[in-house]
Design a protein around this motif. Structure first.
Motif, short mmCIF file in Angstrom:
data_model
loop_
_atom_site.label_atom_id
_atom_site.label_comp_id
_atom_site.label_asym_id
_atom_site.label_seq_id
_atom_site.Cartn_x
_atom_site.Cartn_y
_atom_site.Cartn_z
N VAL C 96 0.84 -1.21 0.00
CA VAL C 96 0.00 0.00 0.00
C VAL C 96 0.87 1.25 0.00
O VAL C 96 0.67 2.18 -0.79
CB VAL C 96 -0.92 0.02 1.24
CG1 VAL C 96 -1.78 1.26 1.23
CG2 VAL C 96 -1.77 -1.23 1.26
N THR C 97 1.86 1.26 0.90
CA THR C 97 2.75 2.42 1.00
C THR C 97 3.55 2.62 -0.29
O THR C 97 3.72 3.75 -0.76
CB THR C 97 3.69 2.25 2.19
OG1 THR C 97 2.90 2.15 3.36
CG2 THR C 97 4.64 3.43 2.32
N LEU C 98 4.00 1.50 -0.87
CA LEU C 98 4.77 1.61 -2.10
C LEU C 98 3.92 2.20 -3.22
O LEU C 98 4.36 3.08 -3.96
CB LEU C 98 5.30 0.24 -2.53
CG LEU C 98 6.47 -0.31 -1.72
CD1 LEU C 98 6.92 -1.66 -2.26
CD2 LEU C 98 7.64 0.68 -1.73
N VAL C 99 2.68 1.71 -3.36
CA VAL C 99 1.79 2.22 -4.40
C VAL C 99 1.53 3.71 -4.19
O VAL C 99 1.64 4.53 -5.11
CB VAL C 99 0.47 1.43 -4.43
CG1 VAL C 99 -0.54 2.11 -5.33
CG2 VAL C 99 0.73 0.00 -4.88
N LEU C 100 1.20 4.05 -2.94
CA LEU C 100 0.90 5.44 -2.61
C LEU C 100 2.09 6.35 -2.92
O LEU C 100 1.96 7.37 -3.61
CB LEU C 100 0.57 5.51 -1.11
CG LEU C 100 -0.32 6.65 -0.65
CD1 LEU C 100 -1.66 6.56 -1.33
CD2 LEU C 100 -0.47 6.57 0.86
N VAL C 161 -15.03 12.77 -3.27
CA VAL C 161 -14.19 11.60 -3.02
C VAL C 161 -14.48 11.06 -1.62
O VAL C 161 -14.96 11.79 -0.75
CB VAL C 161 -12.69 11.98 -3.10
CG1 VAL C 161 -12.28 12.25 -4.53
CG2 VAL C 161 -12.39 13.16 -2.21
N PRO C 162 -14.21 9.76 -1.41
CA PRO C 162 -14.39 9.19 -0.07
C PRO C 162 -13.44 9.88 0.91
O PRO C 162 -12.35 10.29 0.52
CB PRO C 162 -14.04 7.72 -0.25
CG PRO C 162 -13.33 7.61 -1.54
CD PRO C 162 -13.76 8.75 -2.39
N TRP C 169 -10.77 3.36 -6.17
CA TRP C 169 -9.63 4.11 -6.71
C TRP C 169 -9.73 5.59 -6.37
O TRP C 169 -8.72 6.27 -6.26
CB TRP C 169 -9.50 3.90 -8.21
CG TRP C 169 -10.64 4.45 -9.03
CD1 TRP C 169 -11.75 3.77 -9.42
CD2 TRP C 169 -10.77 5.77 -9.54
NE1 TRP C 169 -12.58 4.59 -10.13
CE2 TRP C 169 -12.00 5.82 -10.23
CE3 TRP C 169 -9.97 6.92 -9.49
CZ2 TRP C 169 -12.46 6.99 -10.85
CZ3 TRP C 169 -10.43 8.08 -10.11
CH2 TRP C 169 -11.66 8.10 -10.78
N GLN C 170 -10.97 6.09 -6.19
CA GLN C 170 -11.10 7.51 -5.84
C GLN C 170 -10.42 7.81 -4.51
O GLN C 170 -10.02 8.93 -4.24
CB GLN C 170 -12.57 7.94 -5.75
CG GLN C 170 -13.28 7.99 -7.07
CD GLN C 170 -14.14 6.74 -7.29
OE1 GLN C 170 -13.77 5.65 -6.86
NE2 GLN C 170 -15.27 6.91 -7.95
N GLY C 171 -10.35 6.77 -3.65
CA GLY C 171 -9.72 6.97 -2.36
C GLY C 171 -8.27 7.37 -2.47
O GLY C 171 -7.71 7.99 -1.56
N TYR C 172 -7.63 7.04 -3.58
CA TYR C 172 -6.21 7.37 -3.75
C TYR C 172 -5.99 8.84 -4.09
O TYR C 172 -4.93 9.39 -3.88
CB TYR C 172 -5.59 6.53 -4.87
CG TYR C 172 -5.24 5.11 -4.47
CD1 TYR C 172 -4.03 4.85 -3.84
CD2 TYR C 172 -6.11 4.05 -4.68
CE1 TYR C 172 -3.69 3.56 -3.46
CE2 TYR C 172 -5.78 2.76 -4.30
CZ TYR C 172 -4.58 2.52 -3.69
OH TYR C 172 -4.24 1.27 -3.31
N ILE C 173 -7.05 9.47 -4.66
CA ILE C 173 -6.85 10.81 -5.23
C ILE C 173 -6.28 11.79 -4.21
O ILE C 173 -5.22 12.39 -4.42
CB ILE C 173 -8.17 11.35 -5.81
CG1 ILE C 173 -8.62 10.45 -6.97
CG2 ILE C 173 -7.99 12.79 -6.29
CD1 ILE C 173 -9.95 10.84 -7.56
#
Lengths: 287, 324, 306
Positions: C96-100, C161-162, C169-173
């Protein structure tokens, strides 16, 4: 081939530089706020009043004229807490650069002046320090050593010296070969005398810029640590801590975080502007 | 007679300098015919390099350029915009710069730097461009040229790099080549080689050459005509032989006197220097700019002297009387 | 090049060793780690039991060698709280951290690079001033506060967004945007100052004199040189993003490595904290070494030497 630089007197250049003027004024205001907090604050920042919790600021209809900027979740006067919060930020900023400046300048001067093995060791220590995840290490250190303002200053001071070291190393290196230093050696001046009486004053400009950068850095880190609950301890009024406390009521009363956050931004922005402006004025390079 | 490569009248270049303007070039006339070598001489700071840059459209953005007449390779460049310059650079007009150590891109291969210009402007294929590059590298004296195209600038010595720069400038088969002090950054022994090479190429290829230098020894060896520049103006211009045999302007004579002549100047003798300093170039300058330093100045020098027509022209009231 | 590569790798290894000593020693800051783990409410007997169970009664050097020996074989110890191998817990949180961090890095670069170039083309121009303003703001705004304000504005008020979590995926924005905003200024400024310096260089003048079109001069001659310092800085920024996401993960309630580190600290799960510090440091060393090597490869002057 370039046109010769046109230079006006220093004062004019300082006043002509919007960044320095603006940054200086805001910083001055913050310092005044911190110094005269007991006289400026309309109320006791620690006095709780559970009957008057989360009162909104003056622009709301429900506002209480006794609390200009409302109250927090324990009914403490928000304006007073904001004013006292400047103390924490500035104490951290100042305290940290005293510690980190001493460490960094000593290491950097030694590395740049002596070169060779000393330089190698210092460079290695700097690289090691840079590879430590700073927020996490600071959090862990504060958590393990016990959260308090002085621990926080010590921990951040022990972590934020790298830029001082890098800048003073470079300055010492470039000054070492200059004639006046050679001359000092020739007339038999000791290393310490040369380092502190000759080299240090000559790198003032560069160091002032690093100082502003690190003050801003320390203030932001203190806020982040306090926000995560591992900085200064409640009930002390720190802007970072106030944001953490206001987080619960973020849905209905976002001003609880907007106010301390805005002050934090303004202070950091002011310090950065001052640093950028001073760099332009002293002709240093961006790093 | 065909139109000259360069026909320049009343060139003015100025820069903002605080509340005033720095007038670096203050009304300069220059003509270069096809196949002619013109040497522009003067002390550093007199505006020679700026003049060269203005001929390439490469002056810094803040520079302001104006000219009464500015015809370059048959085009009117008096009010040229960036697009107009693109039509000349690498298309008949080339330049060699002062410092070959910094004038080549350190991270790109030499072959690429040589060929990219003609590929972009001349529509040459890569293979054709490389063939021309090899040919020119050999012509400028770089051995095993084909194998060196893949190398980088740091693998060449200073003299070799200036040879590279010369080859690069010749890639587009220019009619006018501008060389801005091409040897000042080089060792003395190599300077002579590079100049000989330039003179040879100029003759063989029939180039128009504008050579900018402060070295009169160079001028004597290579120039057809000479223009002497002082404080942003040409103070004397004429055929090289005339200028050397009968310098008319006191400044030119001062320059000549500062060259040691083997056999005639006694060993260890002090060479005469021109006393005083170049005047500041901010604001207006009335009369002859050299009069403060001139040993023969008269009150009339406070007004600028007219330049008589002719091949050898001098901007000095006393030119004829003072000539030896 | 080979000598350079070997030297860089040796330095990287030594730095990792030094960091491992530091992260191991960190837990002794508490005075007695046994008491920290047993909790201040625990009895002396509890503390003594912990001390023996974890081997805190042995000399420091012996404890360190034991620990680092296991680390080198891929065993990061056991979590006190989860009673599970630390490797497993970290393995489940690290992606998760790597993707973020990776997404934020790409977003920051995608803004910083073009903006830096455009700003450098007309220094002091309108775009340059706007870019500078953006950079100065980005460096002054605390990311956790920006995150909270973004939640208020985009999550609560507009509902675009959430407000937390990464369920969709919106949570990543928001977390990606906030992280990117903090990393962008430094990269933008180094691109800008590098480009300004390079655009004023002699070789760019040569390129223009050759008659190359402006685009080619900027992209292949100028940028190719200006990108060298950016590569080093980008490696540093990626490392900082990965370790700095601790605050953002807490704001957006994201179960990544940073949040794990924070929670582990609060419950005195020291083996996990140690392991995370070590991993983040090693990743940073890896990234900066990779950046140096990439730079060496991009610069023929280093590539050809040694």
């Amino acid at each position: 081939m370039a046109a010769p630089a046109y230079r006006r007197p220093l004062l004019y250049r300082v006043l002509g530089n919007t960044g320095v003027t603006l940054g200086g004024l805001v910083l001055l205001a913050a310092v005044a706020m911190a110094l005269f907090a007991p006289w400026l604050a309309p109320q006791d920042p620690y006095a709780q009043d559970l009957t008057a919790r989360v009162l909104p600021p003056f622009w709301h209809d429900r506002a209480d004229p006794a609390h200009l900027l409302g109250t927090d979740h324990l009914g403490r006067d928000y304006l007073s807490r904001l004013i006292y919060g400047a103390r924490v930020s500035l104490a951290v900023g100042l305290g940290v650069i005293l510690v980190s400046g001493t460490i960094g300048i000593t290491l950097g001067l030694a590395a740049g002046y002596f070169g060779g093995t000393v330089d190698m060791i210092v460079s290695f220590v700097v690289t090691t320090r840079l590879s430590l995840p700073i927020v996490l290490v600071a959090l862990a250190a504060v958590a393990l050593a016990g959260a308090s303002l002085s621990t926080l200053i010590a921990v951040l001071g022990l972590l934020l010296w790298d830029r001082f070291a890098v800048v003073s190393r470079a300055a010492a290196q470039s000054l070492r070969s200059r004639d006046f230093v050679k001359g000092m050696r020739a007339i038999g001046a000791g290393h310490l005398r040369i380092l502190f009486l000759e080299l240090l004053p000559n790198m003032r400009g560069a160091l002032i810029v690093v100082m502003t950068l690190e003050v801003a850095n320390a203030i932001l880190l203190e806020a982040a640590l306090s926000f995560l609950g591992l900085g200064v301890r409640a009930p002390m009024a720190s802007w970072g801590l106030m944001i953490a406390e206001g987080r619960e009521n973020i849905l209905f009363d976002p001003w609880l975080i907007a106010l301390p956050g805005g002050l934090l931004c303004a202070l950091v922005l002011a310090v950065n502007l001052l640093g950028d402006g001073l760099r332009d004025l002293t002709g240093g390079k961006a790093k | 007679m065909s139109e000259p490569l360069l026909d320049l009248e009343d060139l003015r270049i100025s820069f903002p300098a605080g509340p005033e303007r720095l007038n670096a070039v203050r009304g300069l006339d220059l003509r270069i015919g096809a196949g002619e070598t013109l040497c522009l001489v003067g002390e550093s700071g007199c505006g020679k390099s700026l003049t060269a840059m203005s001929l390439m459209g490469l002056l810094p953005r803040e520079a302001q350029v104006g000219a009464g007449r500015f015809r370059l390779l048959g085009r009117d460049m008096a009010r040229a915009r960036p697009r107009d310059w693109a039509g000349l650079r690498g298309r008949g007009l080339s330049m060699i710069f002062q410092d070959p150590m910094t004038s080549l891109n350190p991270v790109l291969g030499v072959g690429r730097q040589l060929t990219e210009g003609v590929i972009a402007t001349g529509g040459l294929s890569r293979a054709a461009a490389e063939a021309r590059a090899v040919e020119l590298l050999e012509r400028v004296g770089i051995a095993r040229a084909a194998s060196r195209l893949g190398q980088y600038p740091h693998q060449f010595s200073g003299g070799q790099r200036q040879r590279l720069m010369i080859a690069m400038a010749l890639m587009s088969r220019p009619r006018l080549l501008i060389a801005d002090e091409p040897t000042t950054a080089l060792d003395v022994t190599i300077q002579a080689q590079i100049l000989r090479l330039l003179a040879e190429l100029q003759r063989d290829l029939g180039l128009g050459l504008l050579l900018i230098t402060h070295d009169l020894g160079v001028v004597a060896a290579i120039a057809d005509r000479v223009a002497v520049m002082y404080a942003g103006r040409i103070v004397e211009t004429g055929p090289a032989a005339d200028i050397f045999n009968a310098p008319a302007h006191p400044y030119t004579r001062g320059l000549m006197a500062a060259i040691p002549v083997p056999g005639r100047t006694p060993r260890g003798a002090l060479l005469p220097a021109i006393p005083g300093r170049v005047p500041g170039l901010t604001g207006r300058l009335e009369g002859c700019a050299f009069r403060e330093r001139c040993s023969v100045a008269v009150p009339a020098c406070a007004v600028r002297a007219p330049q008589p027509a002719g091949a050898h022209r001098t901007e000095c009231h006393l030119a004829t009387e003072a000539a030896p | 090049m080979l000598v350079y590569l070997l030297r860089r790798l040796v330095v990287a290894f030594c730095v990792c060793l030094a960091v491992s000593v530091l992260s191991f020693a960190l837990i002794f800051l508490a005075g007695d780690p046994a008491i920290a783990i047993a909790g201040s409410g625990g009895s002396a007997r509890d503390a003594e039991a912990v001390r023996i169970a974890y081997g805190f009664d042995r000399p420091f050097a012996v404890q360190y060698l034991d620990w680092i020996g296991h680390v080198l074989t891929g065993d990061l110890g056991r979590s006190i709280y989860f009673n599970m191998p630390v490797t497993e817990i970290i393995g489940s949180r690290l992606p998760v951290t790597l993707v973020l961090g990776g997404l934020a890095f790409l977003a920051a670069l995608a803004v910083a690079l073009p903006l830096g170039i455009l700003a450098a083309l007309k220094p002091e121009g309108a775009l340059d001033r706007a870019a500078l303003l953006l950079a100065v703001t980005g460096q002054a705004v605390p990311s956790f506060w920006l995150g909270l304000m973004a939640i208020v504005v985009f999550g609560v008020w507009t509902g675009w967004v959430p407000i937390s979590g990464l369920a969709s995926w919106q949570g990543y924005i928001l977390p990606v945007a906030v992280l990117a905003f903090s990393a962008m200024p430094a990269m933008m400024r180094i691109t800008r100052s590098g480009m300004i310096e390079v655009l004023g260089s002699d070789y760019v003048r040569t390129a223009r004199a050759k008659g190359l079109p402006a685009g080619q001069v900027i992209l292949s001659h100028a940028l190719r040189n200006a990108v060298l310092p950016l590569v080093s800085l980008a490696a540093v920024q990626l490392g900082v993003l990965l370790s700095g996401s601790i605050v953002i993960e807490s704001v957006f309630a994201i179960n990544g490595l940073g949040r794990l580190a924070w929670e582990s600290l609060l419950r005195a799960d020291l083996p996990v904290v140690q392991a995370i510090i070590l991993i983040l440091s090693a990743v940073y060393v890896l990234l900066t070494t990779a950046g140096d090597l990439l730079n060496a490869w991009l610069d023929p002057r280093i590539r050809g030497a040694g």
